[in-house]
Design an enzyme around this catalytic site. Structure first.
Site, PDB file in Angstrom:
ATOM      1  CG  HIS A 135      -1.960  -1.064   1.207  1.00 59.89           C
ATOM      2  ND1 HIS A 135      -3.227  -0.921   0.717  1.00 59.89           N
ATOM      3  CD2 HIS A 135      -1.879  -2.347   1.644  1.00 59.89           C
ATOM      4  CE1 HIS A 135      -3.900  -2.061   0.862  1.00 59.89           C
ATOM      5  NE2 HIS A 135      -3.098  -2.942   1.412  1.00 59.89           N
ATOM      6  CG  ASN A 208      -7.988  -4.347   0.880  1.00 58.93           C
ATOM      7  OD1 ASN A 208      -7.310  -3.356   1.130  1.00 58.93           O
ATOM      8  ND2 ASN A 208      -7.504  -5.576   0.919  1.00 58.93           N
ATOM      9  CG  HIS A 399      -2.990  -1.066  14.812  1.00 63.66           C
ATOM     10  ND1 HIS A 399      -2.949  -2.327  14.284  1.00 63.66           N
ATOM     11  CD2 HIS A 399      -2.779  -1.216  16.142  1.00 63.66           C
ATOM     12  CE1 HIS A 399      -2.721  -3.195  15.252  1.00 63.66           C
ATOM     13  NE2 HIS A 399      -2.621  -2.548  16.381  1.00 63.66           N
ATOM     14  CE1 TYR A 422      -2.405  -4.704   9.273  1.00 60.61           C
ATOM     15  CE2 TYR A 422      -2.549  -2.504   8.369  1.00 60.61           C
ATOM     16  CZ  TYR A 422      -2.761  -3.864   8.252  1.00 60.61           C
ATOM     17  OH  TYR A 422      -3.311  -4.372   7.103  1.00 60.61           O
TER      18      TYR A 422
END
Ligand code: HDE
Length: 742
Positions: A135, A208, A399, A422
């Site tokens: 990403h 997503n 996160h 994360y």
């Protein structure tokens, strides 16, 4: 569609007398009163239509509006306006010279005592931070979220209780595979990460645009990512899965089947971030005040509908405008066309956990909307671009473990692994444990604990005590009970042997891949076949190609046979078409919302165009929410028969058919053969990409010559009102798949 006009300037703007603001907005430059950002269509005193898209100095005083919401007000303390100020070092020392280093003699060596040179170069040398491991390429904006009705029966999350409360949000969209400088329109999954700055702390919904994932267990994530990233021996290809290692992973990890179907579909080449759905993917828990929990999946539904590019177009845009998606989002927000999504939830009661023919904790499965309806519970609006991309978009740290009371996790093994990853990744990317203090990451509520020190610490914790339990500070900061707002984990009963394996209920890899295929309309199926054929066509290993065809015969023999034929391998042996007939209409983009709003139309305009009539069409398009852009053979004023003037902001050279949703050929009596050739090319390309094409007056001849009249989505006419009406309908219909390609 909002039309944001906080500061409308009439009067002189750098010599241009603005007579009429047709559409658009202006925005002050931070709190410097002398500048405004204009992104608007205005008509000047000569009646010329101009599109302003730049910072302009203005002669009026604009007062900076107080922060729009709590997060904006918080960020205000960190903003710095350098314009108009004396230059200093970072220590605040005023500088007298910034272009020449300090030397021993005019032609002599630079001196080490030149602190200004050292500071400037050292800071520059350290400007880059590691990009995200996945990403990396992303773009973000600020906005707010409001719940439609109280969700009290299901969750105690405070930001989901009161429809009057606006919760600030920050949303980052991204591609997954490519590096930070890669193109926007590659075939890829898009990240859709939302940070809610709630009164109870930050809640991150890190999702997503595809509702399932490639793998079922987080421990396989590094393998998946290594397979789709550029191959290590030659670092090729960038931002693509069309290569051997990705498909080698797929055929050897068949749990990816369902996700690969989505990835090969048009969902992986969105038209705009504003036209994508978002999904939390995992199953989470809602917990209410009484401690009762239910399972929940999150959905974002775009108000503009879900729309995609076509593959040929996506590839061309990657060269013509690699920033296509970020530009689209930035400009829409600057123009006041604020993108909106509704938040939906699917909920399953705990007692129904095992009543489905899939495991509800399996992240390679959807909960079909027809079986578990999506309840729409609120709306998110993005209404402000960032001031500084590095400070905000690059430094934001999401996160999935950032939750608030009322939202909890489940045992989805993919989610469980993310809860570790994360924070860990931010430590290397943002250089230490204090990334939560960066302005974009700070909660809007106070935070207190005994964590101290570390690189880049900004908070000055006052006092002697930094440990718990203590008596010197009356055992504070103190913990809070659940009733006082303290986070209490849901007390799920867990029992079992320590094992490293997969639950049997996670073993069905194909039923939902078939469901997806069955739910597609004919053009969508054709695109999936083409995408497989493209991707596998780029794979060099014949055995991987064959295995892929054999694997996807489990989804559809039609699909497998067509792909086998295209890539030169054997059709699958003895394959029988799977016997599953279920479909889910919600999965097909052919059933989405169709609107003309904010669609961009390239207006091909030559000199001596039919002045009043073309002006009426352009006005009509604008009134319908469409955004016309004038294209001609050279930039500047284009004059109509009656003296009407439009400003061409794009030329055949600076622009391209693929950058528009539709083409309107208005033409002009003064068109040259070169003009006609370029116009024909724009029209032909739009035609091949199934886009709406309109032509009037002198433009109809282009369609006649290309033999395109009487085709689906091709509109001609002489009456401006009637033509505009029909053309707008054709634009709203998006693509005209039933067109006979020539
Ligand atoms: Fe991520 N993912 N991910 N992911 N992910 C990251 O965190 C990871 C997964 C998603 O705009 C990283 O800060 C693991 C699913 C988004 O800043 C990293 C697994 C979903 C973003 C990471 C997954 C996502 C990330 C890299 C397997 C959809 C961008 C940089 C279990 C629900 C957020 C970073 C942004 C980013 C790990 C799978 C969404 C390395 C281990 C499933 C939108 O921590």
């Amino acid at each position: 569609m909002a039309n944001f006009k906080p500061y409308i300037h009439r009067g002189n703007i750098e010599g241009v007398y603005v007579k009429e603001l047709i559409k658009g907005c202006t925005k002050r430059r931070n709190n410097d009163l002398r500048f405004a950002f204009l992104f608007c269509r205005v008509r000047n005193e000569r009646g010329v239509m101009i599109l302003c898209k730049e910072w302009r100095q203005i002669g009026v005083n604009i007062e900076r509006k107080p922060g729009q919401n709590e997060k904006d007000r918080q960020l205000e303390q960190f903003r710095s306006i350098d314009e108009g100020k004396p230059m200093t070092t970072n220590e605040g020392l005023k500088l007298s010279e910034d272009e020449f280093s300090l030397k021993a003699g005019e032609r002599g060596p630079t001196l080490i005592e030149d602190f200004h040179f050292r500071e400037k170069i050292t800071h520059f040398d350290h400007e880059r931070i590691p990009e995200r491991v996945v990403h990396a390429r992303g773009y973000a904006a600020h906005g707010e979220f409001q719940v439609y009705e109280s969700m009290k029966p299901y969750t105690k999350a405070k930001f989901l209780q009161n429809p009057a409360v606006k919760t600030p949000v920050f949303v980052r969209f991204s591609t997954v595979a490519g590096s930070r400088g890669s193109a926007d329109t590659v075939r890829d999954v898009r990240g859709f990460a939302v940070k809610f700055y709630t009164e109870e702390g930050n809640y991150d919904l890190v999702g997503n645009n595809i509702p399932v994932f490639f793998i079922q267990d987080a421990i396989k994530f590094p393998d998946l990512v290594h397979s789709f990233k550029p191959e290590p021996h030659n670092e090729i290809p960038q931002a693509q899965t069309a290569h051997d290692t990705f498909w080698d992973f797929v055929v050897n990890n068949q749990e990816s089947a369902h996700m690969v179907m989505w990835h090969m579909s048009d969902r992986a080449i969105p038209r705009s971030f504003r036209m994508m759905e978002g999904f939390g993917v995992h199953t989470f828990r809602f917990v209410n005040e009484e401690g009762k929990a239910c399972f929940v999946k999150f959905h974002w539904k775009p108000k503009l509908g879900v729309h995609s590019l076509v593959w040929d177009e996506a590839q061309k845009i990657a060269g013509k405008d690699p920033d296509f998606h970020r530009r689209d989002l930035y400009e829409a927000i600057e123009m006041g066309n604020y993108p909106e999504w509704e938040l939906g939830v699917q909920m399953i009661q705990e007692e129904d956990e095992f009543n489905f023919d899939f495991d509800i904790l399996d992240p390679t499965k959807i909960w079909p909307e027809e079986e578990v309806p999506v309840k729409i519970i609120g709306k998110m609006t993005l209404n402000r671009n960032v001031d500084n991309v590095f400070a905000e978009t690059e430094q934001v740290a999401f996160h999935p473990g950032n939750v608030v009371p009322g939202i909890d996790f489940t045992n989805d093994p993919l989610l469980q692994g993310r809860l570790f990853s994360y924070t860990d990744t931010q430590l290397i990317r943002l250089g230490g444990p204090n990334f939560h203090e960066l302005p974009i990451n700070r909660p809007v509520c106070p935070f207190h604990n005994n964590q101290r020190d570390g690189y880049g610490r900004q908070t000055i914790n006052v006092g002697q005590v930094s440990y718990h339990r203590n008596s010197l500070a009356n055992n504070t900061p103190s913990v809070s009970s659940a009733q006082e707002g303290g986070y209490a984990h849901y007390q799920e009963k867990v029992e079992g042997r320590k094992v490293r394996n997969r639950s049997k209920s996670f073993e069905d890899h194909f039923s939902q891949a078939i469901l997806f295929w069955n739910s597609m309309g004919e053009p969508e199926k054709q695109h999936i076949i083409q995408a497989f054929s493209f991707e596998l066509g780029k794979v060099k290993s014949k055995s991987i190609k064959q295995k892929a065809v054999d694997m996807f015969a489990n989804v559809s023999t039609n699909l497998a046979n067509a792909v086998a034929n295209a890539i030169g391998v054997n059709p699958p042996e003895n394959a029988e078409d799977p016997k599953l007939e279920k479909s889910s209409p919600a999965l097909s983009m052919l059933n989405t919302v169709m609107l003309p709003d904010t669609r961009k139309v390239g207006v091909i305009l030559g000199s001596q165009f039919n002045g009043p009539k073309v002006a009426a069409v352009v006005k009509g398009l604008q009134a319908a929410g469409v955004l016309p852009v004038i294209i001609s053979d050279k930039a500047g004023d284009v004059k109509g028969t009656d003296g009407t003037i439009f400003e061409a902001t794009e030329t055949f050279l600076t622009s391209c058919s693929v950058l528009f949703d539709a083409i309107y050929a208005a033409g002009g009596q003064g068109s040259t053969p070169a003009f006609e050739k370029n116009a024909a090319q724009f029209i032909h390309e739009a035609f091949m990409h199934y886009k709406a094409i309109g032509a009037t007056f002198d433009g109809v001849v282009f369609l006649e010559k290309a033999n395109l009249l009487n085709q689906a989505g091709v509109v001609t006419g002489e009456d401006p009102r009637q033509f505009t009406e029909e053309f707008v309908k054709a634009i709203a219909a998006d693509r005209h798949w039933d067109r006979r390609l020539i």
